[in-house]
Design an enzyme around this catalytic site. Structure first.
Site, mmCIF file in Angstrom:
data_model
loop_
_atom_site.group_PDB
_atom_site.id
_atom_site.type_symbol
_atom_site.label_atom_id
_atom_site.label_comp_id
_atom_site.label_asym_id
_atom_site.label_seq_id
_atom_site.Cartn_x
_atom_site.Cartn_y
_atom_site.Cartn_z
ATOM 1 N N ASN A 238 -97.625 -32.714 22.294
ATOM 2 C CA ASN A 238 -97.592 -34.074 22.839
ATOM 3 C C ASN A 238 -97.298 -35.088 21.737
ATOM 4 O O ASN A 238 -96.388 -35.908 21.854
ATOM 5 C CB ASN A 238 -98.926 -34.398 23.537
ATOM 6 N N LYS B 103 -116.263 -34.309 20.324
ATOM 7 C CA LYS B 103 -115.104 -33.407 20.468
ATOM 8 C C LYS B 103 -115.579 -32.137 21.138
ATOM 9 O O LYS B 103 -116.730 -31.723 20.953
ATOM 10 C CB LYS B 103 -114.525 -33.076 19.085
HETATM 11 N N1 GLU Z 1 -107.711 -36.265 21.379
HETATM 12 C C1 GLU Z 1 -107.346 -37.576 20.974
HETATM 13 C C2 GLU Z 1 -107.850 -37.864 19.571
HETATM 14 O O1 GLU Z 1 -108.081 -36.978 18.776
HETATM 15 C C3 GLU Z 1 -107.740 -38.616 21.992
HETATM 16 C C4 GLU Z 1 -109.198 -38.706 22.294
HETATM 17 C C5 GLU Z 1 -109.518 -39.569 23.490
HETATM 18 O O2 GLU Z 1 -108.622 -40.134 24.076
HETATM 19 O O3 GLU Z 1 -110.699 -39.634 23.825
HETATM 20 O O4 GLU Z 1 -107.961 -38.992 19.177
#
Ligand code: GLU
Length: 415
Positions: A220, A105
């Site tokens: 979103n 992340k």
């Molecule tokens: N941000 C999204 C999550 O927390 C998607 C992560 C991604 O597609 O790599 O799962």
């Protein structure tokens, strides 16, 4: 709001499942720390000519299963511990959904609402410039998250490609469909979440048709959760909110009109025919399904006793803290855990990578079909194990996800 550090929260969940798995001390030690953390200062020339340095992070938590994957958040209150917790969650998310990916992340401490489009573009490109050595289709692949969008992913992929000297679509996911993005990615998190809710409702004997739903968050995930909930899954969306507050109408809200209203007013509040409520009030409404789809830690010691929904579906990451989680289980309120329920985003990100590697383009039906199967498979595995052990779904989900990561670490000879 009672604050709990997200990283501590995720580690505590990990401990609660480690008794099922009989994890060795060595394994636990590896799983409780990120493999790599990158902290950067990102200088950006602002529109007024001054230079501002933004703080940025990327945490690559565990790459036993494959290259690391996870979103980048732009948030004024971003902290390294939140990013660590979220990177750990991404590890369990990718594992639970059987993707050949590890977890990561990233974040930038900034308020995107105060930045112009050109400032946002320079910030996004600069993040890639400093992170370049650590990113790439076979290293670490970012995606959108809180306050980051397909347009931002397009700038980032372009910057990566410029430095690499070749178009590298597979370096970022969640890109616009006209630039290496996948059909079905935009609403994938919400759609995937609804597939899980539909299965869980069936198991609980709850009729989804007309079920009352409150959704916290109108970004979103929240806005598509409302739209798809109403138009595809037949529920009645009675309340929604954004960072400024929410609205409520027990007879249901016209979600499409609300989306138009929000884009004009910058908030869902003051919508004709609905009552303004606070974010706290939304969580406590008498509904069948509560969907926290905004930030972490919103259901905690201070409000858990007031939750009246029969099903809480975590479309956000980490919205229910440890204490609240226990209390909801004891009260018989079913909680659909985040890394199971909101896995649709990263699943379609993975599909996007597969299409990019093969220079292929799938149609929307194919994406939906494959997403639905992945979500249902994961839910069924978790539900079966939870029933068998008389344990919360979250504990079962951790057991499955952690076991796969541990197996991969063993096969690699790490532990
Ligand atoms: N941000 C999204 C999550 O927390 C998607 C992560 C991604 O597609 O790599 O799962």
């Amino acid at each position: 709001m009672a604050e709990q550090n997200l990283f501590e929260m995720v580690k505590r969940h990990l401990c609660s499942c480690s008794t099922d798995l009989v994890l060795s001390e060595n394994v636990e030690a590896v799983l409780k720390m990120p493999r790599r953390e990158i902290h950067v200062s990102i200088p950006v020339r602002m529109d007024d000519g001054k230079i501002r340095a933004f703080q940025g992070f990327r945490v690559q938590y565990n790459d036993a299963l494959g290259p690391t994957k996870g979103g980048i958040r732009f948030h004024p209150e971003e902290t390294i511990d939140t990013i660590r917790g979220l990177a750990s969650l991404m590890t369990w998310k990718c594992s639970l959904h059987n993707l050949p990916l590890g977890g990561a992340k990233g974040g930038i401490v900034c308020n995107p609402k105060e930045l112009s489009t050109t400032e946002l573009e320079r910030l996004s490109r600069s993040y890639v410039q400093v992170m370049f050595p650590y990113l790439g289709p076979d290293r670490d692949i970012p995606a959108p998250d809180v306050y980051t969008t397909p347009a931002i992913m397009a700038w980032m992929m372009d910057e990566y490609s410029k430095i690499a000297g070749k178009t590298t679509f597979g370096s970022f996911t969640g890109k616009p469909v006209g630039l290496g993005g996948s059909e079905g990615r935009l609403d994938a998190t919400a759609r995937g979440g609804w597939y899980v809710v539909r299965e869980a409702a069936r198991d609980m004997g709850m009729n989804l048709s007309g079920a009352r739903v409150a959704i916290q968050g109108f970004g979103n995930v929240g806005s598509f959760a409302a739209l798809l909930g109403q138009e595809v899954f037949g529920v009645r969306v009675v309340a929604v909110s954004d960072s400024r507050g929410g609205i409520y109408n027990p007879d249901g809200l016209p979600v499409r009109d609300l989306m138009v209203h929000k884009s004009g007013m910058e908030s869902v509040q003051k919508f004709p025919g609905a009552t303004n409520i606070t974010n706290e009030e939304l969580l406590e409404l008498p509904v069948d399904i509560l969907i926290p789809a905004a930030l972490e830690n919103v259901i905690n010691r201070s409000n858990v006793q007031k939750i009246r929904a029969s099903l809480v579906a975590e479309f956000a990451n980490g919205p229910v803290d440890n204490e609240a989680d226990k209390s909801l289980f004891e009260r018989g309120i079913q909680v659909l855990p985040d890394f199971l329920t909101n896995g649709g985003g990263v699943i379609v990100s993975y599909f996007e990578m597969v299409q990019n590697f093969n220079m292929d383009q799938w149609d929307e039906q194919k994406v939906h079909r494959k997403l639905e199967k992945k979500m249902i498979d994961a839910y069924r595995a978790v539900y079966t194990l939870a029933l068998q052990n008389n344990a919360p779904l979250r504990q079962a989900a951790y057991s499955i996800a952690v076991a796969r990561v541990v197996d991969a670490m063993k096969m690699r000879g790490w532990v």
